[in-house]
Design a protein around this motif. Structure first.
Motif, PDB file in Angstrom:
ATOM      1  N   UNK A 293       0.721  -1.238  -0.043  1.00 32.94           N
ATOM      2  CA  UNK A 293      -0.070  -0.084   0.123  1.00 32.94           C
ATOM      3  C   UNK A 293       0.798   1.368   0.150  1.00 32.94           C
ATOM      4  N   UNK A 294       0.653   2.230  -1.035  1.00 34.73           N
ATOM      5  CA  UNK A 294       1.383   3.373  -1.037  1.00 34.73           C
ATOM      6  C   UNK A 294       1.091   4.416   0.302  1.00 34.73           C
ATOM      7  N   UNK A 295       2.266   4.933   0.591  1.00 33.35           N
ATOM      8  CA  UNK A 295       2.013   5.910   2.027  1.00 33.35           C
ATOM      9  C   UNK A 295       1.626   7.131   1.190  1.00 33.35           C
ATOM     10  N   UNK A 296       0.865   7.894   2.248  1.00 27.06           N
ATOM     11  CA  UNK A 296       0.166   9.172   1.862  1.00 27.06           C
ATOM     12  C   UNK A 296       1.311  10.322   2.250  1.00 27.06           C
ATOM     13  N   UNK A 297       1.930  10.814   1.417  1.00 21.87           N
ATOM     14  CA  UNK A 297       3.075  11.950   1.517  1.00 21.87           C
ATOM     15  C   UNK A 297       2.502  13.120   1.179  1.00 21.87           C
ATOM     16  N   UNK A 298       2.729  14.417   2.130  1.00 19.91           N
ATOM     17  CA  UNK A 298       2.377  15.479   2.036  1.00 19.91           C
ATOM     18  C   UNK A 298       3.452  16.436   2.840  1.00 19.91           C
ATOM     19  N   UNK A 299       3.880  17.684   1.900  1.00 22.59           N
ATOM     20  CA  UNK A 299       4.652  18.534   2.372  1.00 22.59           C
ATOM     21  C   UNK A 299       4.105  19.682   2.448  1.00 22.59           C
ATOM     22  N   UNK A 300       3.834  20.574   3.505  1.00 23.54           N
ATOM     23  CA  UNK A 300       3.140  21.652   3.849  1.00 23.54           C
ATOM     24  C   UNK A 300       3.420  22.499   5.090  1.00 23.54           C
ATOM     25  N   UNK A 301       3.004  23.696   5.312  1.00 22.14           N
ATOM     26  CA  UNK A 301       3.039  24.371   6.582  1.00 22.14           C
ATOM     27  C   UNK A 301       2.247  23.669   7.588  1.00 22.14           C
ATOM     28  N   UNK A 302       2.987  23.958   8.883  1.00 27.49           N
ATOM     29  CA  UNK A 302       2.453  23.083  10.096  1.00 27.49           C
ATOM     30  C   UNK A 302       1.097  23.799  10.485  1.00 27.49           C
ATOM     31  N   UNK A 303       0.396  23.147  11.571  1.00 31.11           N
ATOM     32  CA  UNK A 303      -0.726  23.828  11.906  1.00 31.11           C
ATOM     33  C   UNK A 303      -0.556  23.541  13.677  1.00 31.11           C
ATOM     34  N   UNK A 304      -1.253  24.308  14.391  1.00 34.48           N
ATOM     35  CA  UNK A 304      -1.070  24.211  16.010  1.00 34.48           C
ATOM     36  C   UNK A 304      -1.113  22.511  16.253  1.00 34.48           C
ATOM     37  N   UNK A 305      -1.811  21.838  15.770  1.00 35.05           N
ATOM     38  CA  UNK A 305      -1.804  20.665  16.252  1.00 35.05           C
ATOM     39  C   UNK A 305      -0.949  19.717  15.720  1.00 35.05           C
ATOM     40  N   UNK A 306       0.023  20.298  15.041  1.00 34.61           N
ATOM     41  CA  UNK A 306       1.423  19.357  14.521  1.00 34.61           C
ATOM     42  C   UNK A 306       2.452  19.684  15.434  1.00 34.61           C
ATOM     43  N   UNK A 307       2.103  20.796  16.443  1.00 33.03           N
ATOM     44  CA  UNK A 307       3.457  20.928  17.212  1.00 33.03           C
ATOM     45  C   UNK A 307       3.765  19.893  18.092  1.00 33.03           C
ATOM     46  N   UNK A 308       2.996  18.863  18.783  1.00 33.37           N
ATOM     47  CA  UNK A 308       3.563  17.778  19.443  1.00 33.37           C
ATOM     48  C   UNK A 308       4.412  16.869  18.905  1.00 33.37           C
ATOM     49  N   UNK A 309       3.970  16.824  17.603  1.00 37.05           N
ATOM     50  CA  UNK A 309       4.986  15.988  16.820  1.00 37.05           C
ATOM     51  C   UNK A 309       6.092  16.669  16.167  1.00 37.05           C
ATOM     52  N   UNK A 310       6.327  17.692  16.235  1.00 37.98           N
ATOM     53  CA  UNK A 310       7.327  18.525  15.556  1.00 37.98           C
ATOM     54  C   UNK A 310       8.377  18.566  17.007  1.00 37.98           C
ATOM     55  N   UNK A 311       7.832  18.931  18.040  1.00 38.35           N
ATOM     56  CA  UNK A 311       8.610  18.680  19.127  1.00 38.35           C
ATOM     57  C   UNK A 311       9.298  17.325  19.642  1.00 38.35           C
ATOM     58  N   UNK A 312       8.591  16.430  19.463  1.00 34.35           N
ATOM     59  CA  UNK A 312       8.911  15.171  19.531  1.00 34.35           C
ATOM     60  C   UNK A 312      10.124  14.694  18.741  1.00 34.35           C
ATOM     61  N   UNK A 313      10.022  15.373  17.440  1.00 35.71           N
ATOM     62  CA  UNK A 313      10.951  14.977  16.209  1.00 35.71           C
ATOM     63  C   UNK A 313      12.163  15.865  16.445  1.00 35.71           C
ATOM     64  N   UNK A 314      12.207  17.310  17.407  1.00 30.76           N
ATOM     65  CA  UNK A 314      13.021  18.020  17.380  1.00 30.76           C
ATOM     66  C   UNK A 314      14.019  17.332  18.680  1.00 30.76           C
TER      67      UNK A 314
ATOM     68  N   UNK B 215       7.754  24.196   8.063  1.00 31.74           N
ATOM     69  CA  UNK B 215       7.458  23.569   6.926  1.00 31.74           C
ATOM     70  C   UNK B 215       7.701  22.042   7.180  1.00 31.74           C
ATOM     71  N   UNK B 216       6.761  21.332   6.857  1.00 34.02           N
ATOM     72  CA  UNK B 216       6.948  19.728   7.486  1.00 34.02           C
ATOM     73  C   UNK B 216       6.821  18.748   6.263  1.00 34.02           C
ATOM     74  N   UNK B 217       7.328  17.880   6.092  1.00 35.77           N
ATOM     75  CA  UNK B 217       6.780  16.427   5.251  1.00 35.77           C
ATOM     76  C   UNK B 217       5.967  15.504   6.252  1.00 35.77           C
ATOM     77  N   UNK B 218       4.965  15.045   5.888  1.00 36.46           N
ATOM     78  CA  UNK B 218       4.049  14.398   6.936  1.00 36.46           C
ATOM     79  C   UNK B 218       3.928  12.972   6.073  1.00 36.46           C
ATOM     80  N   UNK B 219       4.013  11.828   6.507  1.00 34.11           N
ATOM     81  CA  UNK B 219       4.049  10.460   6.116  1.00 34.11           C
ATOM     82  C   UNK B 219       3.009   9.728   6.491  1.00 34.11           C
ATOM     83  N   UNK B 220       1.928   9.511   5.958  1.00 39.06           N
ATOM     84  CA  UNK B 220       0.896   8.684   6.766  1.00 39.06           C
ATOM     85  C   UNK B 220       0.364   9.324   8.128  1.00 39.06           C
ATOM     86  N   UNK B 221       0.464  10.843   7.933  1.00 36.76           N
ATOM     87  CA  UNK B 221       0.000  11.390   9.387  1.00 36.76           C
ATOM     88  C   UNK B 221       0.938  11.563  10.426  1.00 36.76           C
TER      89      UNK B 221
END
Length: 392
Positions: free
Chosen positions: A1-22, A49-55
């Motif tokens: 199954x192909x992954x869903x890949x998106x490169x975009x600006x972050x939203x407030x909801x993305x911050x927890x994942x961004x901080x975890x990655x940092x 600016x983030x690349x998001x793979x399968x959420x």
């Protein structure tokens, strides 16, 4: 199954994942970076600016924008920092996708150039950035001695509540008409203390004369990161330097200071002759500043006030900067910049930024003499300087 890949600006909801990655990838912790993300002037979640793979956020860059002095002109710089990709998702182009997405965002916001400070060259070079030198003076702490000072000048520690507006004024007057210092608004100054982590305010000194702040200096770690003074009061410099010498003596006795002190001031600074008299004085060059043009046309348009001071004869010349052709003209004293043009003279990013930074350039022998002469007048030799605080 192909992954869903998106490169975009972050939203407030993305911050927890961004901080975890940092926290997983970066040397700085997310707690340190949160101060910058929340307080940098004009900050928005979409500046990540983030690349998001399968959420899942797997790659990230952070964008910062600021105006900077360039002589009597003002340019807009897009800074890039906090670049990281989850180790499990590297070598898939996600980081490059974030950079390209960020450049498009900068272009939409009217940025003229992009700047990155990094020791990693290959990755950024493949995306169009080029490496340029940043210099610092180095003195051995064993040889530092007080110097004679003139006038009734006192030096004391900086008090944020009462001194900030005066210090901001000193910075603005010292750096106006210089090359590349960021234009710091009072809000920028106020908020910057939320993202500084290597500086202690007790190492921030102000020089006063007749109850007026006429200069200041800042120390972070083993580096004098800033020393600015009102142009009419160069006598502030020896007084500030003597306070730094006392600071060095204090910490050297406690064995917590390295043998060398790095000093970041431009070569035309009043401190420079003092530094050169210190035994074993030398200079080092860092190759950590990467630059890329975002809009050649927009940059030339922004630089017209500067060009007007150095070119007084009419001309029309097309330049080809890595495929972007732009014509710069002066006719009857009126300047214009337009896309396209005939008989464009090729100029590489390396040559352009070398001239832009005020450094000497070897002109190609095949280039017409009148074009070489025009470039020399458009970009005369000068001293560029960038401050540690702003190198995100």
């Amino acid at each position: 199954m192909n992954a869903t890949i998106e490169t975009r600006g972050a939203t407030e909801k993305d911050y927890p994942q961004i901080y975890e990655l940092l926290d997983k990838v970066m040397y700085s912790t997310s707690e340190q970076l949160k101060g910058r993300y929340r307080n940098y002037p004009g900050t928005k979640p979409e500046h990540s600016r983030t690349t998001v793979v399968d959420g899942k956020v797997v790659s990230h860059v952070r964008l910062y924008m600021a105006e900077a002095y360039y002589g009597n002109a003002t340019i807009k710089i897009g800074f890039i920092g906090d670049v990281c990709t989850d180790p499990e998702h590297r070598r898939k182009g996600y980081g490059a996708a974030c950079l390209r997405n960020g450049i498009r965002y900068f272009a939409e916001k009217g940025c003229h150039i992009s700047m990155i400070f990094s020791g990693v060259l290959g990755f950024y070079a493949s995306e169009g950035w080029r490496l340029y030198p940043v210099s610092a003076s180095v003195v051995n702490v064993e040889y530092l001695k007080p110097v004679p000072q003139e006038g009734n000048i006192t030096v004391r520690r900086f008090e944020r509540a009462s001194d900030l507006a005066a210090v901001a004024e000193v910075y603005e007057k010292f750096n106006r008409n210089r090359f590349l210092p960021v234009k710091r608004t009072i809000k920028y100054w106020q908020n910057s203390f939320y993202w500084l982590h290597g500086e202690r305010e007790e190492n921030f000194y102000v020089a006063e004369k007749d109850d007026r702040i006429i200069g200041y200096s800042r120390i972070s770690g083993n580096q004098v990161t800033e020393m600015c003074y009102l142009p009419e009061f160069p006598e502030a410099v020896p007084a500030l330097w003597n306070s730094i010498v006392k600071w060095v003596e204090h910490w050297a006795r406690r064995g917590v200071l390295e043998k060398e002190l790095r000093v970041s001031v431009p070569a035309d600074h009043a401190l420079y002759p003092i530094l050169k008299r210190v035994p074993l004085f030398h200079e080092i060059t860092y190759y950590t500043m990467l630059l890329r043009v975002i809009s050649f046309q927009g940059l030339l348009q922004a630089l017209i006030p500067f060009f007007s001071e150095h070119v007084t004869e009419d001309f029309s010349q097309a330049f080809d900067l890595d495929g972007e052709v732009v014509t710069l003209s002066r006719e009857n004293g009126r300047w214009s910049v337009s896309p396209g043009g005939k008989d464009a003279v090729a100029i590489s990013s390396e040559e352009f930024f070398t001239r832009f930074l005020g450094l000497p350039v070897y002109d190609p022998p095949s280039r017409p003499a009148e074009v070489q002469d025009l470039l020399v007048h458009l970009f005369p030799l000068h001293v560029s300087h960038f401050y540690h605080l702003d190198s995100l």
